[in-house]
Enzyme design. Structure first.
Site, PDB file in Angstrom:
ATOM      1  N   CYS A  69       0.796  -1.259   0.064  1.00 50.25           N
ATOM      2  CA  CYS A  69      -0.041   0.039   0.046  1.00 50.25           C
ATOM      3  C   CYS A  69       0.916   1.433  -0.057  1.00 50.25           C
ATOM      4  CB  CYS A  69      -0.927  -0.091   1.157  1.00 50.25           C
ATOM      5  SG  CYS A  69      -2.143  -1.405   1.047  1.00 50.25           S
ATOM      6  N   ALA A  70       1.898   1.416  -0.742  1.00 48.43           N
ATOM      7  CA  ALA A  70       2.935   2.358  -0.917  1.00 48.43           C
ATOM      8  C   ALA A  70       3.300   2.254  -2.237  1.00 48.43           C
ATOM      9  CB  ALA A  70       3.909   2.277   0.115  1.00 48.43           C
TER      10      ALA A  70
END
Ligand code: PLP
Length: 471
Positions: A365-366
């Site tokens: 999630c980055a």
């Protein structure tokens, strides 16, 4: 000096099947994603359950008890993060929820901007885009480099930067950020600082007062209280007049057909019936961690990190991903790597199917940060985007992340190291096939069965465990 053992986690001795059907102790190295519950948290929630009732608005004795438990949890969280008397603890679902609430209700002057970094988790990236233009500082090569680029951006912003929104520690590579110095810089240039403490809170002491942090977000499920609650801790004056993100009961003093009188903090941001048991769990976890001592927890995790660093240094085919290498700088127990020529999802599948080791793989999630770390340029990123739009996930980039916490032991680290050494030496011991839809790998022959839970539906028909295709 005799020190007592660290507190036990629920499921600490769990055995799970390998693909060959034999049982093996589960090695949970996915703590940055979510942690098991502390046994003390489970006990407290179990004790509170018979007393559970509505909070705040009930005159019945159970409601009064539940309200007191709920408010006591608020105090525990406030103490855990070193909140000031003028701060409010708002119970939310998680860090994502907390930052969305905050970004939705902070009032900033017209033309104001937000300053963040490229290493942020999406939860500390996307909500701010609704507040105003966001400038992202590039992944820094050192804490000083971060402070220098931040200061330059704040100067260039000439007072327009209203919020510095930064993570306390990277969920991808584990580096602990210089929060105190960033707070000083933000304030010197007229901005407030909001810290995403999803990763920091379970592993390092947080003292909002001493650090001069204005707003802070954390998740219970990452700090051994996976009962659905997190917290936003915020300077009350920043949001006291805010229009809350969620409108509804509990957040108001009076409603007419044309008007609403919002109530005071923290209820103003807690519309709807709250997750009382989740809040109790979070409060108890905060108390237990404080009693154990965050310094002791950090010491335990640093020792494990040194062990893994030393072992990985002997495995040059493992390519470590990190922001900075200086061993004197503080890092959480987060170790992220790739293996040339081996898909990240295959590595994770082998660790699970052949060794009962749970890790995370993908982009954590980055996406902006991981694409940078992996050297994916704009053209390649565009091609990834197009593949995803076509529903093709087989070739999505990523890495493997092992992350740990208070329940992790030296034996866990050694199991990971020996599993990776075997994988590097002789490759996977089973045949694997990739699921084109999710990008995940599965052993072609798999004897693993699902546990059966009394009163719960069978897992046989519940769909693939990793079938969401998220990365
Ligand atoms: C640094 C960081 N921020 C925010 C989040 C989002 O947390 P949650 O999913 O609990 O909202 C995570 C989760 O991994 C994280 O690591």
């Amino acid at each position: 000096m005799i020190t007592s053992a660290l507190p036990r986690l629920c499921g600490a001795d769990m055995e799970v099947p390998l693909a060959d059907g034999t049982l093996h102790r589960y090695v949970n190295l996915d703590c940055a994603a979510s942690t098991p519950a502390l046994e003390g948290v489970v006990d407290a929630v179990t004790a509170a359950l018979p007393w559970y009732s509505s909070v705040h608005r009930g005159a019945g004795h159970l409601s009064q008890v539940s309200t007191r438990l709920y408010e006591a949890a608020r105090q525990s969280v406030a103490a855990f993060v070193g909140a000031r008397p003028g701060d409010s603890v708002v119970f939310v679902r998680n860090t994502t929820d907390a930052i969305n609430h905050l970004a939705a209700c902070l009032r900033v002057p017209a033309g104001a901007t937000v300053l963040a970094t490229e290493i942020e988790h999406h939860a500390n990236m996307l909500p701010w885009r609704r507040l105003g233009p966001v400038e992202y500082l590039p992944p820094p090569a050192s804490p000083q480099a971060l402070l220098d680029s931040m200061e330059a951006a704040l100067r260039a912003g000439a007072g327009r930067v209203a919020v510095v929104a930064v993570t306390g520690a990277s969920n991808v590579t584990g580096e602990v950020m210089p929060v105190v110095e960033m707070a000083r810089l933000a304030h010197a240039h007229g901005a407030i600082i909001s810290v995403d403490a999803a990763q920091l809170a379970p592993h390092r002491t947080i003292d909002m007062a001493a650090m001069d942090v204005d707003c802070l977000a954390l998740s219970g499920h990452k700090m051994y209280a996976p009962f659905g609650a997190g917290a936003l801790v915020v300077r009350t004056d920043l949001v006291a007049d805010a229009e809350p993100l969620l409108a509804g009961g509990g957040a108001v003093d009076f409603v007419t057909l044309g008007d609403v009188l919002w109530t005071g903090m923290p209820d103003r941001l807690e519309a709807g019936s709250p997750n009382v048991l989740g809040a109790i769990a979070l409060g108890v976890a905060a108390t237990i961690l404080t009693e154990v001592g965050m310094a002791r927890i950090a010491e335990h995790e640093r020792r494990l990190l040194a062990r893994i660093d030393e072992a990985f240094a002997r495995m040059p085919r493992l390519q470590r991903l990190r922001l900075w290498d200086d061993p004197s700088l503080d890092r959480l127990g987060v170790v992220t790597f790739t293996i040339a020529g081996m898909h990240h999802a295959l590595v994770a599948a082998v660790l699970s199917a052949e060794h009962a080791i749970g890790v995370r793989h993908g982009c954590f999630c980055a996406h902006p940060y991981i694409t940078r770390l992996l050297g994916i340029d704009a053209v390649a990123a565009n091609s990834v985007r197009s593949s995803l739009q076509r529903g093709e996930r087989a070739g999505i980039p990523g890495a493997v992340r092992a992350s740990f916490g208070i329940g992790t032991t030296e034996a866990d680290i050694d199991e990971l190291v020996s599993a990776l050494a075997q994988l590097l030496d002789v490759g996977p011991q089973l045949e694997y096939r990739q699921d084109e839809h999710t990008g995940d790998f599965h052993p072609v022959t798999d004897a693993r069965t699902w546990p059966v839970f009394a009163g719960l539906p069978s897992l046989d028909t519940a769909g693939h465990a990793a079938g969401c295709g998220q990365f």
